[in-house]
Design a protein around this motif. Structure first.
Motif, short mmCIF file in Angstrom:
data_model
loop_
_atom_site.label_atom_id
_atom_site.label_comp_id
_atom_site.label_asym_id
_atom_site.label_seq_id
_atom_site.Cartn_x
_atom_site.Cartn_y
_atom_site.Cartn_z
N ARG A 19 0.83 -1.20 0.00
CA ARG A 19 0.00 0.00 0.00
C ARG A 19 0.87 1.26 0.00
O ARG A 19 0.63 2.20 -0.76
N ASP A 23 0.11 3.05 -3.48
CA ASP A 23 -1.01 3.98 -3.38
C ASP A 23 -0.57 5.38 -3.81
O ASP A 23 0.32 5.98 -3.21
N ARG A 29 -4.49 3.69 -7.21
CA ARG A 29 -5.12 3.90 -5.91
C ARG A 29 -5.48 2.55 -5.30
O ARG A 29 -6.18 1.76 -5.93
#
Length: 215
Positions: A19, A23, A29
């Motif tokens: 992440r 991200d 995303r």
């Protein structure tokens, strides 16, 4: 366009690291996470995604079975296996279950991010160091070269040209340039190739082309 991904891994530290790494990286995303393959459908119901990054070895539902379940969904996301394991049986099993690609966790972050974006557009994503071994394993243990050649025989000449380019790892833009076609025309041919060959993604087309020795 933004690429929405779900991360599936039983190790919370791995999920946190992915992440942090992915991200917001060039339009990516992270919209959800799951700790086991059994939880993926519920996560996707709550958080529609374009790509699922799937670990293989999980305690209840493994990545191959979870991939199979994801691919039965209506308008399913692409599944990219991301694992530390690269045995022939696991690689082939994941791709036959419908995975769009197979990556190893020791790949550089930029390459993982690029592979996620490629998978979202339908491009095959295989770690280069296992691609050739995968082709050899499928040729030895899967359908015969004669079967693969017969399958390609269902294509028109132009569809076969497109399939061969897919087998060489060409993108839609590269196929368009090499075959003097528009990108929408290439996309239409790719859809027709998938349908006639009875496969789910470009990676499986590439496997058939390699088995037939057509690339």
């Amino acid at each position: 366009m933004e690429t929405r991904i779900v991360i599936v891994d039983d190790d919370p530290l791995v999920r946190a690291g992915l992440r942090l790494m992915l991200d917001g990286a060039d339009g990516i995303r992270v919209v959800g996470e799951a700790a086991d393959g059994r939880d993926v459908p519920a996560v996707l119901d709550a958080h529609p995604a374009d790509v699922v990054l799937m670990d293989l070895r999980m305690p209840e539902v493994d990545g191959i079975e979870a991939t199979r379940r994801v691919r039965t969904r209506q308008s399913p996301p692409a599944v990219v296996v991301l694992t530390t394991f690269d045995t022939d049986s696991e690689v082939v099993g994941a791709l036959r279950a419908g995975a769009a690609g197979y990556l190893l966790k020791d790949m550089p972050p930029a390459r993982i991010a690029a592979a996620v974006r490629a998978a979202a557009t339908g491009e095959p994503v295989l770690a280069p160091d296992i691609a050739r071994r995968l082709m050899d394993a499928v040729a030895a243990g899967g359908s015969s070269a004669r079967d693969a050649t017969s399958a390609l025989g269902r294509l028109t000449d132009r569809e076969r040209d497109v399939a061969v380019e897919i087998g060489r790892g060409s993108s839609n833009a590269e196929i368009a340039r090499r075959l003097y076609l528009s990108i929408p025309t290439v996309k239409a041919h790719v859809s027709s190739v998938l349908g006639k060959l009875g496969v789910e993604n470009r990676t499986q087309v590439a496997l058939l082309v390699q088995q037939a020795g057509a690339a």
